[in-house]
Design a protein around this motif. Structure first.
Motif, PDB file in Angstrom:
ATOM      1  N   LYS A  41       0.805  -1.216   0.000  1.00 31.45           N
ATOM      2  CA  LYS A  41       0.000   0.000   0.000  1.00 31.45           C
ATOM      3  C   LYS A  41       0.840   1.269   0.000  1.00 31.45           C
ATOM      4  O   LYS A  41       0.348   2.346  -0.366  1.00 31.45           O
ATOM      5  CB  LYS A  41      -0.954   0.006   1.188  1.00 31.45           C
ATOM      6  CG  LYS A  41      -0.273   0.086   2.546  1.00 31.45           C
ATOM      7  CD  LYS A  41      -1.298   0.155   3.663  1.00 31.45           C
ATOM      8  CE  LYS A  41      -0.634   0.291   5.026  1.00 31.45           C
ATOM      9  NZ  LYS A  41      -1.645   0.395   6.114  1.00 31.45           N
ATOM     10  N   ASP A  42       2.100   1.190   0.413  1.00 25.83           N
ATOM     11  CA  ASP A  42       2.968   2.369   0.448  1.00 25.83           C
ATOM     12  C   ASP A  42       3.926   2.432  -0.743  1.00 25.83           C
ATOM     13  O   ASP A  42       4.803   3.294  -0.792  1.00 25.83           O
ATOM     14  CB  ASP A  42       3.779   2.377   1.754  1.00 25.83           C
ATOM     15  CG  ASP A  42       2.890   2.505   2.982  1.00 25.83           C
ATOM     16  OD1 ASP A  42       1.899   3.267   2.913  1.00 25.83           O
ATOM     17  OD2 ASP A  42       3.175   1.846   3.997  1.00 25.83           O
ATOM     18  N   SER A  43       3.777   1.546  -1.688  1.00 24.60           N
ATOM     19  CA  SER A  43       4.687   1.496  -2.834  1.00 24.60           C
ATOM     20  C   SER A  43       4.383   2.608  -3.837  1.00 24.60           C
ATOM     21  O   SER A  43       3.265   3.140  -3.871  1.00 24.60           O
ATOM     22  CB  SER A  43       4.571   0.140  -3.532  1.00 24.60           C
ATOM     23  OG  SER A  43       3.284  -0.007  -4.110  1.00 24.60           O
ATOM     24  N   LYS A  81       0.607   4.277  -5.201  1.00 24.59           N
ATOM     25  CA  LYS A  81       0.274   5.701  -5.299  1.00 24.59           C
ATOM     26  C   LYS A  81      -0.140   6.061  -6.721  1.00 24.59           C
ATOM     27  O   LYS A  81      -1.048   6.869  -6.927  1.00 24.59           O
ATOM     28  CB  LYS A  81       1.474   6.538  -4.855  1.00 24.59           C
ATOM     29  CG  LYS A  81       1.796   6.399  -3.366  1.00 24.59           C
ATOM     30  CD  LYS A  81       3.028   7.204  -2.989  1.00 24.59           C
ATOM     31  CE  LYS A  81       3.356   7.030  -1.507  1.00 24.59           C
ATOM     32  NZ  LYS A  81       4.591   7.765  -1.120  1.00 24.59           N
TER      33      LYS A  81
END
Length: 268
Positions: free
Chosen positions: A104-106, A110
């Motif tokens: 989810k933070d890759s 985004k």
């Protein structure tokens, strides 16, 4: 029916050729977004060297331009059936990240979030807006805008070789205006497979085909649009910062990247 289907098939082939999408292997394979290319996934980081004012449309005028592929990751075209089998909604983003194995933070996450939210924006007054996840859906949507019985053609920016990322280009000939009451511009978006954000405003844009010569001898046959009414645009739009103007001050023009498509109806 037969001639209409033949025309549709011909248009489909032209699009595939224009996008150079003859990929090896099965279309079900999606783009392999590598971690080392993470700087490519920020759609908002696209070059700003595409904007100009309508006063610049003069033979001999030199402009710094970056002709690139707007979505620099290698994406695969899916059929309508394949695309429709995958949810396309920001609400489904957690499921999609799991499906494509992205954290989810890759950077990839985004980029996907940006594309999904952009595709869910409401159109401004007088604007047509849609996102196409397959060529079939793009052509069907274009038909819905132009009319079921209207024939239309495809315009793209083209170059015989890969252009230098940024250099000065000179307008070689008088720009040729394409007179069309309606047009639809489709921009490639960062996503695991090919997605196009398409939009247009009736009678509020002017289209041009422009022959350009680069400092290195490269020749580009470019398509450009001038948005004549920007009064409803977001004041933070990058073009206003680049051109140092405000919404509604003057038309905003820009060249189309190499992987963008512009649809215009043929004269009746």
């Amino acid at each position: 029916m037969g001639s209409g289907f033949s025309s549709w098939c011909t248009t489909l082939c032209l699009v595939v050729s224009a996008l150079m999408c003859a990929q090896d292997g099965d279309a079900r394979r999606v783009a392999k977004w590598q971690e080392e290319d993470k700087d490519k996934y920020d759609h908002t980081d696209s070059s700003v060297h595409i904007f100009f004012t309508i006063d610049n449309l003069k033979t001999g005028k030199s402009l710094p331009i970056c002709f690139s592929y707007q979505s620099s990751t290698k994406s695969y075209l899916l059929s309508r059936e394949e695309a429709n089998s995958i949810p396309f909604s920001s609400e489904k983003l957690p499921y999609l990240l799991e499906l494509f194995s992205f954290s989810k933070d890759s950077p990839q996450a985004k980029a996907m979030e940006y594309t999904l939210k952009h595709c869910e924006l409401e159109p401004i007054e007088g604007e047509t807006r849609f996102c196409a996840t397959s060529l079939e859906s793009m052509l069907d949507s274009a038909r819905g805008v132009f009319g079921l019985d209207t024939e239309f053609k495809l315009l793209t920016t083209s170059s015989l070789t890969k252009p230098t990322p940024l250099q000065n280009y000179t307008i070689l000939e008088v720009p040729q205006e394409i007179f069309a009451p309606k047009s639809i511009a489709c921009h490639s978006m960062p996503y695991p497979y090919a997605v196009f954000y398409c939009h247009g405003q009736e009678n509020k844009n002017r289209l041009f085909e422009i022959s350009l010569g680069g400092e290195d001898g490269e020749k580009v046959e470019a398509v450009a649009v001038c948005h004549m009414d920007t009064s409803q645009w977001d004041a933070d739009h990058v073009s206003f910062r680049v051109l140092k103007i405000k919404p509604g001050d003057s038309p905003v023009c820009h060249f189309f990247p190499l992987d963008n498509l512009v649809w215009v109806p043929l004269p009746t």
